[in-house]
Design a protein around this motif. Structure first.
Motif, mmCIF file in Angstrom:
data_model
loop_
_atom_site.group_PDB
_atom_site.id
_atom_site.type_symbol
_atom_site.label_atom_id
_atom_site.label_comp_id
_atom_site.label_asym_id
_atom_site.label_seq_id
_atom_site.Cartn_x
_atom_site.Cartn_y
_atom_site.Cartn_z
ATOM 1 N N ALA A 188 8.232 72.632 104.730
ATOM 2 C CA ALA A 188 8.423 73.296 106.025
ATOM 3 C C ALA A 188 7.874 72.492 107.190
ATOM 4 O O ALA A 188 8.175 72.807 108.345
ATOM 5 N N ASP A 189 7.054 71.499 106.925
ATOM 6 C CA ASP A 189 6.528 70.683 108.017
ATOM 7 C C ASP A 189 6.315 69.260 107.533
ATOM 8 O O ASP A 189 6.547 68.940 106.362
ATOM 9 N N GLY A 190 5.889 68.393 108.459
ATOM 10 C CA GLY A 190 5.638 67.004 108.109
ATOM 11 C C GLY A 190 6.909 66.189 108.016
ATOM 12 O O GLY A 190 8.015 66.680 108.281
ATOM 13 N N PRO A 191 6.788 64.946 107.601
ATOM 14 C CA PRO A 191 7.949 64.037 107.565
ATOM 15 C C PRO A 191 9.018 64.444 106.554
ATOM 16 O O PRO A 191 10.155 63.973 106.652
ATOM 17 N N LEU A 192 8.675 65.304 105.581
ATOM 18 C CA LEU A 192 9.660 65.735 104.591
ATOM 19 C C LEU A 192 10.242 67.100 104.911
ATOM 20 O O LEU A 192 10.907 67.707 104.062
ATOM 21 N N ALA A 193 10.007 67.616 106.101
ATOM 22 C CA ALA A 193 10.479 68.952 106.472
ATOM 23 C C ALA A 193 11.975 69.100 106.201
ATOM 24 O O ALA A 193 12.782 68.244 106.571
ATOM 25 N N GLY A 194 12.317 70.188 105.527
ATOM 26 C CA GLY A 194 13.700 70.450 105.156
ATOM 27 C C GLY A 194 14.079 69.905 103.795
ATOM 28 O O GLY A 194 15.115 70.281 103.230
ATOM 29 N N GLY A 195 13.267 69.033 103.242
ATOM 30 C CA GLY A 195 13.560 68.455 101.941
ATOM 31 C C GLY A 195 13.127 69.370 100.800
ATOM 32 O O GLY A 195 12.228 70.203 100.935
ATOM 33 N N ALA A 196 13.766 69.205 99.650
ATOM 34 C CA ALA A 196 13.463 70.031 98.485
ATOM 35 C C ALA A 196 12.045 69.752 97.987
ATOM 36 O O ALA A 196 11.594 68.606 97.957
ATOM 37 N N ALA A 197 11.366 70.833 97.579
ATOM 38 C CA ALA A 197 10.010 70.712 97.028
ATOM 39 C C ALA A 197 9.936 71.284 95.619
ATOM 40 O O ALA A 197 9.268 70.712 94.750
ATOM 41 N N LEU A 198 10.583 72.428 95.384
ATOM 42 C CA LEU A 198 10.607 73.071 94.077
ATOM 43 C C LEU A 198 12.056 73.281 93.682
ATOM 44 O O LEU A 198 12.838 73.866 94.442
ATOM 45 N N THR A 199 12.436 72.810 92.485
ATOM 46 C CA THR A 199 13.830 72.929 92.068
ATOM 47 C C THR A 199 13.912 73.449 90.647
ATOM 48 O O THR A 199 12.968 73.334 89.863
ATOM 49 N N ARG A 200 15.083 74.006 90.329
ATOM 50 C CA ARG A 200 15.366 74.418 88.957
ATOM 51 C C ARG A 200 16.853 74.260 88.697
ATOM 52 O O ARG A 200 17.685 74.745 89.471
ATOM 53 N N ARG A 201 17.173 73.579 87.616
ATOM 54 C CA ARG A 201 18.576 73.376 87.233
ATOM 55 C C ARG A 201 18.855 74.177 85.982
ATOM 56 O O ARG A 201 18.211 73.989 84.942
ATOM 57 N N ALA A 202 19.817 75.110 86.078
ATOM 58 C CA ALA A 202 20.259 75.857 84.902
ATOM 59 C C ALA A 202 21.224 74.990 84.107
ATOM 60 O O ALA A 202 22.103 74.332 84.669
ATOM 61 N N LEU A 203 21.060 74.987 82.787
ATOM 62 C CA LEU A 203 21.857 74.123 81.920
ATOM 63 C C LEU A 203 22.881 74.934 81.138
ATOM 64 O O LEU A 203 22.665 76.129 80.857
ATOM 65 N N PRO A 204 23.989 74.307 80.762
ATOM 66 C CA PRO A 204 25.070 75.034 80.079
ATOM 67 C C PRO A 204 24.636 75.744 78.805
ATOM 68 O O PRO A 204 25.169 76.783 78.448
#
Length: 689
Positions: free
Chosen positions: A567-583
């Motif tokens: 939400a702030d700093g040079p990475l603002a808007g970038g993904a921080a926590l992700t999860r990929r559902a698999l087939p």
């Protein structure tokens, strides 16, 4: 009993077929006049002591000179202990070489990284690779095995003591020669070594094995793979000493089990106990709780990992303290209830032996202010009364629990020694990272969520768990990466963190973007690290904050969901926590920063929901009480540990309390602050998953 299968636990001299908890301590009768021995035996019987470790630091007494032996005093106390129904875990006494040996052979003394000789006057002043020390140590081991192998008190052999506690890294010429031999075995050719160590960098290329040295003091950063290999070699050198003593003991006393005391605790991580676990007949561990907030959680983590190393078999708590230790800057006494809690929490995680350092508190020497079962104040003391009460609890209240195994959880937390070694060295993006601390933060989140988790080494069988968390799995060989990928694609739910999957077993970066062989599985790519300076926090758009690390993430798969962004700093808007559902029904999640405690637990709960893993505790107990389960035939033993300093009311719990709660007939059961209770719960069907 002559085969390896028969050596899986203590050989009880009295009533050998009855499972029981071992209870006792290191006993050092040579420190005391013989008139004290009779009082010791009387107080041991009163406290319920049924085993002691003898001879740990007795080399100079047993062998006063190179050709002189004195077993008389040890014969006497061994006989007396047996007459009083007390078994003996007999040490090989090789931990601390006597003055006559180091005077005659100063070449057995270790050298530091800067070339200084480690002198005698303390303990463990010996080189793990010294052929001279090995010769004398094995001579002593042989003499003890031949003399005591048939003694009726002998329950187990205890090789050396806390191998590597003070001498794991030796930089002597003996170590250099042994290191070169070890490297030849690993890489075969000098070209293989040059490739693994990337020696074209800084003109470090070798043309002959004799040019290779340990990573001694250098002008700048030593070769990183050299450092990692020296850590591996140092652990293996001590393991080789363990093997050498063990082989003598197995050959001369084939029915007696052999162990050595690991140090799975806190920041002691120089030995790869995942490797060592295969070298002993049963696992033994030493642990000293941190006298600070979260200390009991770390104790639980270490006991849990020790249970993981034991692969579900009973294990031996060889040393812990009744109260204060002597080696911190300030050494507070334990609060009421803490001694029993620390002991029973180990039992909850599978220990079938509870022992202390030491039986009687020393009047002199370096550890005279270290607590004991009989303190300086004597038997008329709170410590001894608590010791005797715990002995009663183990013998009476919890007798039926002995011999049961721990019931596997549905979630696993992996701990990797090589990743810890690699992350602790120099010339990294950040010096603030620690594998143990990151693993502990996730373990605390499981405790806060009220969900059981098994802490396992990476070489364990974890494929059957519903959720697997791999904190800071920095060193990731291709074979392990394939296991993780197969696990998630087969329906398992994988969670990994920042700075994981970065290098292979040679400490070479997996090229093409981070996190190397996990990129496709996670559905993301990191081009550049963004480590955070000490004290700096970064905000996420879900209200959480992160410290230590952040990543510039590019999501590469449409199925990868972004659960939170910076939400702030040079990475603002970038993904921080992700999860990929698999087939296949599984998933792969990535956590790119160290979350604050509250939001880490919230994230874990969300991940647990996705994996279908629920807490087994009533909602009002989650976070306040730790649940650990051991399983017997048609019964579970559910241990509840109060993590707070306040009483906790126990409602809606099935089964019958064995100890630690108020009387069963009362309307309300209360678990006292820092207390542990065990409940017997009948179950149908198999007791293991």
């Amino acid at each position: 009993m002559t085969d390896a299968a028969s050596r899986d636990w203590l050989r009880w001299p009295h009533d050998p077929d009855r499972p029981r908890f071992a209870y006792g301590a290191d006993y050092n009768p040579e420190q005391w006049p013989r008139e004290v021995w009779e009082e010791d035996l009387r107080l041991m019987r009163r406290a319920g002591v049924n085993i002691v470790t003898l001879g740990v630091f007795s080399w100079s007494r047993l062998q006063p000179g190179p050709d002189t032996w004195d077993f008389g005093w040890l014969d006497d106390i061994m006989d007396r202990l047996h007459e009083n129904g007390i078994a003996v875990d007999l040490a090989t006494a090789t931990a601390s070489p006597p003055a006559w040996l180091t005077t005659a052979h100063p070449e057995v003394l270790p050298l530091t990284r800067t070339g200084e000789t480690v002198g005698p006057g303390a303990r463990q002043h010996w080189r793990p690779t010294s052929p001279v020390f090995r010769r004398y140590a094995l001579e002593l081991t042989t003499a003890l095995a031949e003399h005591y192998g048939g003694h009726p008190a002998l329950a187990a052999w205890h090789v050396n003591n806390e191998l590597g506690c003070h001498n794991v890294h030796d930089y002597s010429d003996d170590a250099a020669a042994a290191f070169r031999t070890w490297l030849r075995g690993r890489y075969t050719t000098i070209d293989g070594l040059n490739h693994a160590w990337a020696t074209d960098f800084w003109s470090q290329r070798y043309t002959d094995w004799e040019q290779v040295l340990p990573p001694r003091l250098a002008a700048s950063h030593a070769n990183p793979t050299q450092q990692l290999d020296f850590a591996r070699f140092s652990s293996d050198a001590l393991r080789d000493h363990l093997r050498a003593e063990r082989e003598i003991l197995h050959r001369l006393t084939p029915g007696i089990p052999v162990t050595t005391n690991f140090m799975v605790m806190g920041h002691t991580a120089d030995m790869n106990y995942a490797d060592w676990a295969h070298e002993v007949d049963f696992i033994a561990n030493d642990h000293y709780v941190r006298p600070e907030p979260g200390g009991a959680d770390e104790l639980s983590f270490s006991a849990n990992l020790t249970g993981g190393l034991a692969r579900g078999r009973p294990w031996y708590l060889m040393e812990h303290s009744t109260s204060a230790v002597n080696w911190r800057s300030v050494n507070p006494a334990k609060a009421p209830g803490e001694m029993a809690r620390d002991s029973l929490l180990h039992v909850a995680h599978g220990a079938d032996a509870v022992c202390y350092f030491q039986w009687r508190q020393s009047a002199g020497g370096a550890e005279k202010y270290h607590s004991a079962m009989v303190p300086h104040a004597g038997a008329d003391s709170r410590v001894y009364r608590d010791v005797a009460e715990l002995g009663r609890v183990l013998k009476e209240d919890l007798a039926e629990v002995a011999g049961s195994g721990r019931l596997p959880a549905r979630a696993a937390l992996l701990f990797d020694w090589e990743s810890r070694w690699a992350v602790r060295r120099d010339s990294l993006p950040s010096s603030l990272l620690d594998v143990h601390d990151e693993a502990m933060s996730w373990y605390t989140a499981f405790l806060d969520a009220g969900v059981r988790v098994d802490v396992l080494p990476t070489d364990a069988d974890w494929e059957g768990y519903d959720l697997v968390v791999t904190p800071l799995l920095h060193v990731l060989p291709e074979a392990t990466a394939r296991r993780l990928t197969s696990y998630a694609e087969g329906g398992g739910h994988l969670v990994t963190t920042y700075f994981s999957g970065i290098v292979d077993e040679n400490d070479h970066v997996h090229l093409g973007g981070y996190p190397g062989p996990l990129r496709e599985l996670l559905g993301l790519r990191v081009e550049e690290f963004a480590p955070l300076p000490e004290g700096v926090r970064v905000a996420l758009d879900d209200g959480s904050t992160g410290t230590l690390w952040s990543d510039r993430i590019t999501v590469t798969d449409a199925g990868t969901q972004v659960w939170a962004r910076y939400a702030d700093g040079p990475l603002a808007g970038g993904a921080a926590l992700t999860r990929r559902a698999l087939p296949g029904g599984g998933s792969a999640a990535y956590v790119s920063t160290r979350l604050d405690e509250e939001h880490r637990t919230a994230l874990l709960n969300r991940l647990l929901d996705g994996a279908g893993v629920e807490s087994e505790l009533p909602e009002e107990l989650r976070g306040r009480v730790e649940l650990t389960v051991r399983a017997g035939e048609g019964v579970e033993y559910r241990f509840l540990t109060n993590r707070t300093d306040e009483p906790v009311k126990l409602h809606q719990l099935p089964g019958t309390p064995l100890t630690g709660a108020v009387a069963a007939g009362e309307e309300e059961r209360v678990l006292a602050p820092r207390a542990v209770t065990a409940w017997r719960v009948p179950v149908s069907g198999p007791a293991t998953r």
